[in-house]
Design a protein around this motif. Structure first.
Motif, PDB file in Angstrom:
ATOM      1  N   ALA A 201      44.254  49.209  41.161  1.00 14.77           N
ATOM      2  CA  ALA A 201      43.686  48.141  41.987  1.00 14.77           C
ATOM      3  C   ALA A 201      43.599  46.814  41.250  1.00 14.77           C
ATOM      4  O   ALA A 201      43.521  45.757  41.894  1.00 14.77           O
ATOM      5  CB  ALA A 201      42.304  48.543  42.500  1.00 14.77           C
ATOM      6  N   VAL A 202      43.596  46.825  39.934  1.00 17.53           N
ATOM      7  CA  VAL A 202      43.464  45.573  39.177  1.00 17.53           C
ATOM      8  C   VAL A 202      44.817  44.955  38.854  1.00 17.53           C
ATOM      9  O   VAL A 202      44.885  43.869  38.268  1.00 17.53           O
ATOM     10  CB  VAL A 202      42.669  45.795  37.871  1.00 17.53           C
ATOM     11  N   LEU A 203      45.900  45.600  39.241  1.00 17.66           N
ATOM     12  CA  LEU A 203      47.233  45.063  38.984  1.00 17.66           C
ATOM     13  C   LEU A 203      47.524  43.896  39.935  1.00 17.66           C
ATOM     14  O   LEU A 203      46.930  43.799  41.017  1.00 17.66           O
ATOM     15  CB  LEU A 203      48.288  46.159  39.151  1.00 17.66           C
ATOM     16  N   PRO A 204      48.451  43.021  39.570  1.00 14.53           N
ATOM     17  CA  PRO A 204      48.786  41.897  40.459  1.00 14.53           C
ATOM     18  C   PRO A 204      49.330  42.373  41.805  1.00 14.53           C
ATOM     19  O   PRO A 204      49.904  43.467  41.907  1.00 14.53           O
ATOM     20  CB  PRO A 204      49.871  41.145  39.670  1.00 14.53           C
ATOM     21  N   ALA A 205      49.147  41.551  42.819  1.00 13.25           N
ATOM     22  CA  ALA A 205      49.675  41.864  44.143  1.00 13.25           C
ATOM     23  C   ALA A 205      51.183  42.086  44.058  1.00 13.25           C
ATOM     24  O   ALA A 205      51.881  41.435  43.265  1.00 13.25           O
ATOM     25  CB  ALA A 205      49.364  40.726  45.108  1.00 13.25           C
ATOM     26  N   GLU A 206      51.658  43.027  44.853  1.00 12.77           N
ATOM     27  CA  GLU A 206      53.077  43.408  44.964  1.00 12.77           C
ATOM     28  C   GLU A 206      53.564  44.296  43.830  1.00 12.77           C
ATOM     29  O   GLU A 206      54.695  44.791  43.884  1.00 12.77           O
ATOM     30  CB  GLU A 206      53.996  42.188  45.084  1.00 12.77           C
ATOM     31  N   THR A 207      52.759  44.529  42.799  1.00 17.22           N
ATOM     32  CA  THR A 207      53.150  45.499  41.781  1.00 17.22           C
ATOM     33  C   THR A 207      53.275  46.870  42.439  1.00 17.22           C
ATOM     34  O   THR A 207      52.380  47.306  43.160  1.00 17.22           O
ATOM     35  CB  THR A 207      52.111  45.578  40.655  1.00 17.22           C
ATOM     36  N   LEU A 208      54.384  47.546  42.208  1.00 18.87           N
ATOM     37  CA  LEU A 208      54.590  48.880  42.765  1.00 18.87           C
ATOM     38  C   LEU A 208      54.297  49.931  41.705  1.00 18.87           C
ATOM     39  O   LEU A 208      54.860  49.894  40.613  1.00 18.87           O
ATOM     40  CB  LEU A 208      56.031  49.037  43.261  1.00 18.87           C
ATOM     41  N   ASP A 223      43.180  56.215  39.830  1.00 24.25           N
ATOM     42  CA  ASP A 223      41.798  56.423  40.254  1.00 24.25           C
ATOM     43  C   ASP A 223      41.748  56.545  41.776  1.00 24.25           C
ATOM     44  O   ASP A 223      42.175  55.627  42.484  1.00 24.25           O
ATOM     45  CB  ASP A 223      40.953  55.227  39.797  1.00 24.25           C
ATOM     46  N   PRO A 224      41.249  57.660  42.332  1.00 24.95           N
ATOM     47  CA  PRO A 224      41.154  57.796  43.787  1.00 24.95           C
ATOM     48  C   PRO A 224      40.363  56.668  44.439  1.00 24.95           C
ATOM     49  O   PRO A 224      40.638  56.288  45.589  1.00 24.95           O
ATOM     50  CB  PRO A 224      40.440  59.144  43.967  1.00 24.95           C
ATOM     51  N   GLN A 225      39.373  56.103  43.728  1.00 33.99           N
ATOM     52  CA  GLN A 225      38.556  55.024  44.285  1.00 33.99           C
ATOM     53  C   GLN A 225      39.370  53.757  44.555  1.00 33.99           C
ATOM     54  O   GLN A 225      38.926  52.869  45.273  1.00 33.99           O
ATOM     55  CB  GLN A 225      37.412  54.691  43.320  1.00 33.99           C
ATOM     56  N   ALA A 226      40.572  53.692  43.979  1.00 36.73           N
ATOM     57  CA  ALA A 226      41.401  52.488  44.131  1.00 36.73           C
ATOM     58  C   ALA A 226      42.216  52.489  45.420  1.00 36.73           C
ATOM     59  O   ALA A 226      42.736  51.437  45.819  1.00 36.73           O
ATOM     60  CB  ALA A 226      42.352  52.362  42.942  1.00 36.73           C
ATOM     61  N   LEU A 227      42.336  53.631  46.088  1.00 40.82           N
ATOM     62  CA  LEU A 227      43.264  53.721  47.214  1.00 40.82           C
ATOM     63  C   LEU A 227      42.985  52.706  48.314  1.00 40.82           C
ATOM     64  O   LEU A 227      43.914  52.160  48.915  1.00 40.82           O
ATOM     65  CB  LEU A 227      43.245  55.133  47.806  1.00 40.82           C
ATOM     66  N   ASN A 228      41.704  52.445  48.580  1.00 38.14           N
ATOM     67  CA  ASN A 228      41.405  51.512  49.677  1.00 38.14           C
ATOM     68  C   ASN A 228      41.673  50.060  49.311  1.00 38.14           C
ATOM     69  O   ASN A 228      41.474  49.159  50.141  1.00 38.14           O
ATOM     70  CB  ASN A 228      39.959  51.688  50.173  1.00 38.14           C
ATOM     71  N   LYS A 229      42.151  49.821  48.089  1.00 37.54           N
ATOM     72  CA  LYS A 229      42.495  48.472  47.661  1.00 37.54           C
ATOM     73  C   LYS A 229      44.011  48.314  47.472  1.00 37.54           C
ATOM     74  O   LYS A 229      44.481  47.319  46.927  1.00 37.54           O
ATOM     75  CB  LYS A 229      41.781  48.129  46.352  1.00 37.54           C
ATOM     76  N   ARG A 280      48.415  42.946  48.145  1.00 38.90           N
ATOM     77  CA  ARG A 280      47.774  43.958  47.309  1.00 38.90           C
ATOM     78  C   ARG A 280      48.840  44.716  46.508  1.00 38.90           C
ATOM     79  O   ARG A 280      50.028  44.698  46.866  1.00 38.90           O
ATOM     80  CB  ARG A 280      47.001  44.947  48.186  1.00 38.90           C
ATOM     81  N   PRO A 281      48.439  45.408  45.446  1.00 34.56           N
ATOM     82  CA  PRO A 281      49.387  46.304  44.783  1.00 34.56           C
ATOM     83  C   PRO A 281      49.843  47.394  45.749  1.00 34.56           C
ATOM     84  O   PRO A 281      49.150  47.721  46.731  1.00 34.56           O
ATOM     85  CB  PRO A 281      48.563  46.899  43.631  1.00 34.56           C
ATOM     86  N   VAL A 282      50.998  47.960  45.473  1.00 36.13           N
ATOM     87  CA  VAL A 282      51.585  48.984  46.338  1.00 36.13           C
ATOM     88  C   VAL A 282      51.608  50.309  45.575  1.00 36.13           C
ATOM     89  O   VAL A 282      51.962  50.352  44.395  1.00 36.13           O
ATOM     90  CB  VAL A 282      53.022  48.597  46.749  1.00 36.13           C
ATOM     91  N   PHE A 283      51.231  51.380  46.262  1.00 32.35           N
ATOM     92  CA  PHE A 283      51.205  52.706  45.644  1.00 32.35           C
ATOM     93  C   PHE A 283      52.060  53.656  46.464  1.00 32.35           C
ATOM     94  O   PHE A 283      51.883  53.771  47.682  1.00 32.35           O
ATOM     95  CB  PHE A 283      49.773  53.226  45.562  1.00 32.35           C
TER      96      PHE A 283
END
Length: 303
Positions: A201-208, A223-229, A280-283
Motif C-alpha cells: 500500500a505504500v508503493l507509488p501509484a501504478e506500481t504492479l 500484508d492482508p490489511q493493504a488489500l483495500n488500498k 493506487r498500486p496494483v496487486f
C-alpha cells in the motif's frame, strides 16, 4: 512408452512466446465458454500430507495435474507433480508428464501475462524477490513482455552471498527487499513466504506487485490489511479469493471483500473488467489453474 502413451520425465524446453500465446488463448476460451475450469480439490492423506488435483478442459483435451505433498519423518517434505492429458474425443490418454518444470513455466507465464495486461507500457524497472527456479522463470517470462532496463533481485541467500546462480550480468543483486523494490515499476514476489514481505500500500501509484501460491497454509507475501488500498486482480475470479491467503485473511478481518476484486485474466483479455485506476498500486494474485497446466502440457504433443 506405456500402452503407446508418451511418458515424459524430462519434458523439453518450450519457446516463451509459444507458452504465452497458449495461455492467452486458454484464458480467452475460458470466458467464452470454450474451456472449463473446475475447482481445485485437496485430498488429505492418512497420517499427514495431501494431494492437490487441478483439472481443466481445453478444445479436444481434458487434463489433470496431481501434486502430492508428503511430509517426511526426517528432512523436508516430498513434493511432486504429474499431468495426464486425455482426448475428449476418444477418451484415450495422450500424455503423462512430470510437471515440476512445467509448473514453474506456467506459473511464470501466467504472471508475465498479468504484467503485460496490468503494468504501464513504459515500465522499465523490475524487482524480483526470490532467487530459486520460480524466480528465474519469472524473470525470463517478464522480460518477454517488457524491456526492463533495470533489474534487481533479492533473496536472503543472495544477500548473504550463498547463491546467485542463474542470473545474467544485467541483473543487480540487492541487499534487502526495500533496496530491490525502491523505484521499481513491477515487483515479482516469488518466494515460499508464509507472512508479508512488504507493505504494497505504500508503493507509488501504478506500481504492479504480483504474488504466487505456496504450500504453506494461508501463505501471503503482502500484508492482508493493504488489500483495500490496492487495485486487486486475480488469475480466476471464481477461485482466487477463496484460496489466496491474504484475501482469506483480509475477508475474515472485515477489511476486504471478494466483490472488491477488479477483474481476472479472462476479463482483462476480453475487456470484461476495468483496467487499473492509475491512482493506487496494483496487486495481481495467482493460485494456479488446471487450464494453465493443460495449455502448457498440450504444447508437448502439438509439436
Amino acid at each position: 512408452m506405456v500402452n503407446d502413451i508418451p511418458v515424459m520425465a524430462e519434458p523439453p524446453a518450450l519457446p516463451v512466446e509459444k507458452v504465452l500465446e497458449a495461455l492467452r488463448i486458454a484464458f480467452t476460451d475460458l470466458v467464452q465458454r470454450r474451456a472449463v475450469q473446475p475447482a481445485q480439490t485437496l485430498t488429505p492423506l492418512v497420517g499427514g500430507g495431501d494431494v492437490i488435483a487441478s483439472q481443466g478442459v481445453l478444445e479436444g483435451v481434458y487434463g489433470v495435474k496431481v501434486s502430492p505433498y508428503l511430509p517426511q519423518a526426517h528432512g523436508g517434505p516430498v513434493v511432486s507433480a504429474w499431468t495426464l492429458l486425455l482426448s475428449t474425443g476418444t477418451g484415450q490418454p495422450l500424455l503423462l508428464v512430470d510437471s515440476a518444470e512445467l509448473t514453474a513455466v506456467r506459473t511464470a507465464a501466467t504472471t508475465a501475462l498479468a504484467v503485460d495486461l496490468l503494468a504501464r507500457r513504459e515500465a522499465d524497472t523490475l524487482a524480483v524477490v526470490g532467487a530459486g527456479p520460480l524466480a528465474r522463470a519469472h524473470l525470463r517470462y517478464a522480460r518477454a513482455v517488457r524491456s526492463f532496463a533495470d533489474v534487481r533481485v533479492y533473496s536472503p541467500a543472495v544477500a548473504e552471498g550463498r547463491r546467485a546462480a542463474g542470473f545474467d550480468d544485467g541483473v543487480r543483486l540487492a541487499s534487502s527487499v526495500d533496496e530491490a523494490v525502491s523505484g521499481a515499476h513491477v515487483v515479482l514476489l516469488c518466494t515460499s513466504a508464509a507472512r508479508p514481505l512488504l507493505d504494497a500500500a505504500v508503493l507509488p501509484a501504478e506500481t504492479l506487485v504480483t504474488s504466487i501460491s505456496t504450500n504453506a497454509p494461508r501463505a501471503h507475501e503482502i500484508d492482508p490489511q493493504a488489500l483495500n488500498k490496492l487495485d486487486v486482480y486475480g488469475d480466476h475470479r471464481p477461485t482466487v479469493a477463496g484460496a489466496a491467503g491474504e484475501m482469506v485473511l483480509a475477508a475474515e478481518a472485515g477489511v476486504w471483500d471478494p466483490s472488491m476484486l477488479r477483474g481476472d485474466l479472462s476479463e482483462l483479455l476480453t475487456g470484461g473488467c476495468p483496467p487499473p485506476s492509475g491512482r493506487r498500486p496494483v496487486f495481481f494474485r495467482s493460485v494456479g489453474l488446471g487450464i494453465e497446466d493443460v495449455a502448457v502440457a498440450r504444447l508437448l504433443i502439438e509439436g
